[in-house]
Design a protein around this motif. Structure first.
Motif, PDB file in Angstrom:
ATOM      1  N   VAL A  23       5.738  -2.942   4.086  1.00  0.00           N
ATOM      2  CA  VAL A  23       6.879  -3.851   3.986  1.00  0.00           C
ATOM      3  C   VAL A  23       6.468  -5.255   3.552  1.00  0.00           C
ATOM      4  N   ALA A  24       5.353  -5.762   4.100  1.00  0.00           N
ATOM      5  CA  ALA A  24       4.928  -7.120   3.751  1.00  0.00           C
ATOM      6  C   ALA A  24       4.720  -7.235   2.241  1.00  0.00           C
ATOM      7  N   ARG A  25       4.034  -6.245   1.677  1.00  0.00           N
ATOM      8  CA  ARG A  25       3.789  -6.273   0.234  1.00  0.00           C
ATOM      9  C   ARG A  25       5.112  -6.172  -0.535  1.00  0.00           C
ATOM     10  N   TRP A  26       6.013  -5.327  -0.021  1.00  0.00           N
ATOM     11  CA  TRP A  26       7.317  -5.177  -0.675  1.00  0.00           C
ATOM     12  C   TRP A  26       8.066  -6.519  -0.732  1.00  0.00           C
ATOM     13  N   LEU A  27       8.019  -7.238   0.372  1.00  0.00           N
ATOM     14  CA  LEU A  27       8.759  -8.500   0.424  1.00  0.00           C
ATOM     15  C   LEU A  27       8.168  -9.520  -0.550  1.00  0.00           C
ATOM     16  N   GLU A  28       6.855  -9.428  -0.764  1.00  0.00           N
ATOM     17  CA  GLU A  28       6.247 -10.341  -1.718  1.00  0.00           C
ATOM     18  C   GLU A  28       6.540  -9.920  -3.143  1.00  0.00           C
TER      19      GLU A  28
END
Ligand code: C2E
Ligand code: MG
Ligand code: MG
Ligand code: MG
Length: 281
Positions: free
Chosen positions: A268-273
Motif C-alpha cells: 500500500v505504501a508504494r501504491w500511495l506514492e
C-alpha cells in the motif's frame, strides 16, 4: 425404473451433503485456530476519486488460506463463520487489523486516508456493536473518520429502529457508513431516505450492464444519492470506458480491478506514492 433412479439420486445427494459437512467442520476448526492466533490476512483495494484518480481510501478484504484446502474465498468463509458462531470474532479481527494498518498509513503516508470494513448483518445486530467499534478506535488511538463501516441492506431488515440507533451512535464516533452492493436488494431506495449513511456503493452488476440499462440505474441512484448529500461509489470498474461513463453519470469514486486490484498491506505504501496509471486518471 423411475423409483430406481430416484433412489440413486437420493443416495448421491446424501453423500454430497455428508461430504459438505465434513468439509465445513474441517474449515470451521481451522478457522477457529486461525482466529485464536490472529492469523487472518487482509488485502486492500483502493477507492479512487474519479475526477483525478486520487486514492481516498481502501476497502479491507478478507483473504484466508486453509492449511489443507488452499485459499478459501470470503463468499464461502463468511457464511460459514455466520453459521458457526464465529462472525463476531472474525469481524473484530478484521476491524482491528484494518485499524492497525490505516493508523500507520495516515501517520506515514496520507493523513486523510480511510479504510472500509465489511460488517456482517449478524455482527451489526449485536446490541453493543457501536461500543465494539469505539473500543477498536480507542485501542488504536484512531479518529472515527478513519473508518468506514460497509453494510448491506440485510443489516436493516430485522429491526430498523435499532439499526438507525446504531447508525446514530456510529455517527457520534465520527465513523461513516457505506451501503454496499447497492441496488441489488428489494427496498434500496426507501432505505436511502431513512438511513443516515454517508456513502452508497453501486453494485458492480450495474457497471457491467452500462451498455444495456445499467446507465439508467446508475444515473437514477446517483441523482437521488446526491440530492440526499451522499457520496457515490461505482464498484467493479474494469475498463477505462467504464470509468469515463460512470464519471459522466456523476459517480464520485470508483473501485475495481481497472483502478487497482486488492493488494497486500505491504504494497500500500508504494501504491500511495505511485498509483497505477493503467487508466488515465
Ligand atoms: P464486496 O464488499 O462487494 O467487495 C468487493 C468484491 O468485489 C471483492 O471480492 C473484490 O475483490 C471484488 N472486486 C473488486 N473489483 C472488482 C472488479 O473490477 N471486478 C470483479 N469481478 N470483482 C471485483 P472478494 O474479496 O472476493 O469479497 C467478496 C465479498 O465477501 C465482499 O463483497 C464482501 O461482501 C465479503 N467480504 C470480504 N471480506 C469481508 C470481511 O472481512 N468481512 C465480511 N463480513 N465480509 C467480507
Ligand atoms: Mg464491501
Ligand atoms: Mg460491494
Ligand atoms: Mg459485492
Amino acid at each position: 425404473q423411475a423409483k430406481q433412479s430416484g433412489k440413486s439420486q437420493w443416495r448421491f445427494f446424501d453423500d454430497r451433503a455428508r461430504q459438505t459437512t465434513v468439509h465445513q467442520l474441517q474449515l470451521e476448526a481451522q478457522l477457529r485456530t486461525a482466529l485464536d492466533r490472529g492469523d487472518l490476512n487482509l488485502h486492500y483495494q483502493p477507492l479512487r476519486r474519479l475526477q483525478d484518480g486520487k486514492t481516498v481510501g481502501f476497502e479491507a478484504l478478507l483473504r484466508w488460506t486453509s492449511p489443507t484446502r488452499g485459499p478459501v474465498s470470503p463468499a464461502e468463509l463468511i457464511p460459514l463463520a455466520e453459521e458457526r458462531g464465529l462472525i463476531v470474532p472474525l469481524g473484530l479481527c478484521v476491524l482491528n487489523g484494518a485499524a492497525r494498518q490505516v493508523k500507520r498509513w495516515r501517520r506515514e503516508q496520507q493523513a486523510d486516508l480511510y479504510v472500509c470494513v465489511n460488517i456482517s448483518a449478524l455482527h451489526f445486530a449485536q446490541p453493543d456493536f457501536p461500543q465494539q467499534v469505539q473500543q477498536v478506535l480507542e485501542a488504536h488511538r484512531l479518529p472515527g473518520e478513519a473508518l468506514v463501516v460497509e453494510l448491506t441492506e440485510s443489516a436493516f431488515l430485522k429491526d430498523l429502529d435499532a439499526a438507525i440507533g446504531k447508525l446514530a451512535a456510529l455517527a457520534r464516533l465520527g465513523v461513516r457508513v457505506a451501503l454496499d452492493d447497492f441496488g441489488t436488494g428489494y427496498s434500496s431506495l426507501s432505505y436511502l431516505r431513512q438511513l443516515p449513511v454517508w456513502m452508497v456503493k453501486i453494485d458492480r452488476s450495474f457497471v457491467r450492464a452500462l451498455n444495456d440499462d445499467g446507465d439508467a440505474f446508475i444515473q437514477a441512484i446517483t441523482t437521488l444519492a446526491h440530492r440526499l448529500g451522499l457520496t457515490v461509489v461505482a464498484e467493479g470498474i474494469e475498463e477505462e470506458w467504464q470509468r469515463v461513463h460512470v464519471l459522466a453519470l456523476g459517480s464520485d469514486i470508483g473501485q475495481g480491478y481497472g483502478l487497482g486490484r486488492p493488494m497486500p498491506a505491504s504494497d500500500v505504501a508504494r501504491w500511495l506514492e505511485e498509483p497505477s496509471v493503467t487508466l488515465n486518471a
